[in-house]
Design an enzyme around this catalytic site. Structure first.
Site, PDB file in Angstrom:
ATOM      1  N   HIS A  77     -22.289  99.647 -46.348  1.00 47.18           N
ATOM      2  CA  HIS A  77     -22.749  98.276 -46.464  1.00 47.18           C
ATOM      3  C   HIS A  77     -21.554  97.319 -45.996  1.00 47.18           C
ATOM      4  CE1 HIS A  77     -26.516  99.847 -48.692  1.00 47.18           C
ATOM      5  NE2 HIS A  77     -25.882 100.552 -47.451  1.00 47.18           N
ATOM      6  N   GLU A  79     -21.388  94.266 -47.814  1.00 45.27           N
ATOM      7  CA  GLU A  79     -20.022  94.071 -48.444  1.00 45.27           C
ATOM      8  C   GLU A  79     -19.550  95.161 -48.651  1.00 45.27           C
ATOM      9  OE1 GLU A  79     -24.856  93.269 -50.013  1.00 45.27           O
ATOM     10  OE2 GLU A  79     -23.631  94.323 -48.504  1.00 45.27           O
ATOM     11  N   CYS A 105     -27.919  95.734 -51.943  1.00 45.72           N
ATOM     12  CA  CYS A 105     -28.570  97.078 -52.858  1.00 45.72           C
ATOM     13  C   CYS A 105     -27.929  97.310 -54.010  1.00 45.72           C
ATOM     14  CB  CYS A 105     -28.323  98.115 -52.007  1.00 45.72           C
ATOM     15  SG  CYS A 105     -26.625  99.410 -51.998  1.00 45.72           S
ATOM     16  N   CYS A 108     -23.931  98.167 -53.875  1.00 50.30           N
ATOM     17  CA  CYS A 108     -22.738  97.318 -53.675  1.00 50.30           C
ATOM     18  C   CYS A 108     -22.719  96.139 -54.499  1.00 50.30           C
ATOM     19  CB  CYS A 108     -23.769  95.892 -52.240  1.00 50.30           C
ATOM     20  SG  CYS A 108     -23.348  97.384 -50.756  1.00 50.30           S
TER      21      CYS A 108
END
Length: 168
Positions: A77, A79, A105, A108
């Site tokens: 992801h 992040e 999510c 993260c």
């Protein structure tokens, strides 16, 4: 007109998202401390591996709904990549803010909490109730950034698919 800091950094997060090769959702992140960019990230596979626009999307093939089974994806992801970039450069992100195009999510969110991020500014929601609950419990500041219409046109022109909701 000069953009606010929020608009400036959110624009950069969307520019980072434009590098993503994810076929379901393009996400970008910018980590900022004292109004200075520390690192950026976008969603995609690990360095040197084939991109999902070439290999196809595992999540799409298996019909995995957005917000579920994060481990079944070739990509990291945005992040995660921003955190990794800062760590690779030996830069602490403790006390920083993160601007991200999509709400984190749960995976993260946990990483951002432990990394010492103080505030998450996001543009679009994400269907992950546990992420929201953990961020509340951690007392993490979160704030939705409402994207002005002129901002969308400046950044994307007709390519507003970068703002699409729903699939990751």
């Amino acid at each position: 007109m000069r953009p606010s800091w929020d608009e400036y950094f959110m624009r950069m997060a969307f520019m980072a998202a434009s590098r993503s090769t994810c076929t379901r959702r393009k996400v970008g992140a910018v980590i900022v401390k004292d109004s200075r960019i520390i690192s950026t990230g976008y969603n995609g596979p690990p360095t040197g591996l084939l991109h999902c626009d070439i290999t196809g999307c595992i999540r799409e093939t298996l019909k995995i709904p957005s917000g579920e089974r994060h481990e079944l994806c070739r990509g990291l992801h945005a992040e995660q990549n921003a955190i990794i970039q800062a760590a690779s450069n030996g830069t602490s992100i403790k006390g920083a803010k993160i601007y991200v195009t999509t709400h984190p999510c749960v995976v993260c969110a946990k990483m951002l909490i432990n990394a010492g991020i103080e505030e998450i500014i996001y543009a679009d929601g994400y269907p992950d109730e546990l992420a929201e609950l953990m961020l509340i419990e951690s007392k993490m500041k979160t704030r939705k950034y409402d994207i002005p219409e002129n901002f969308k046109k400046i950044l994307f022109g007709e390519e507003e698919y970068l703002l699409r909701n729903g699939e990751d």
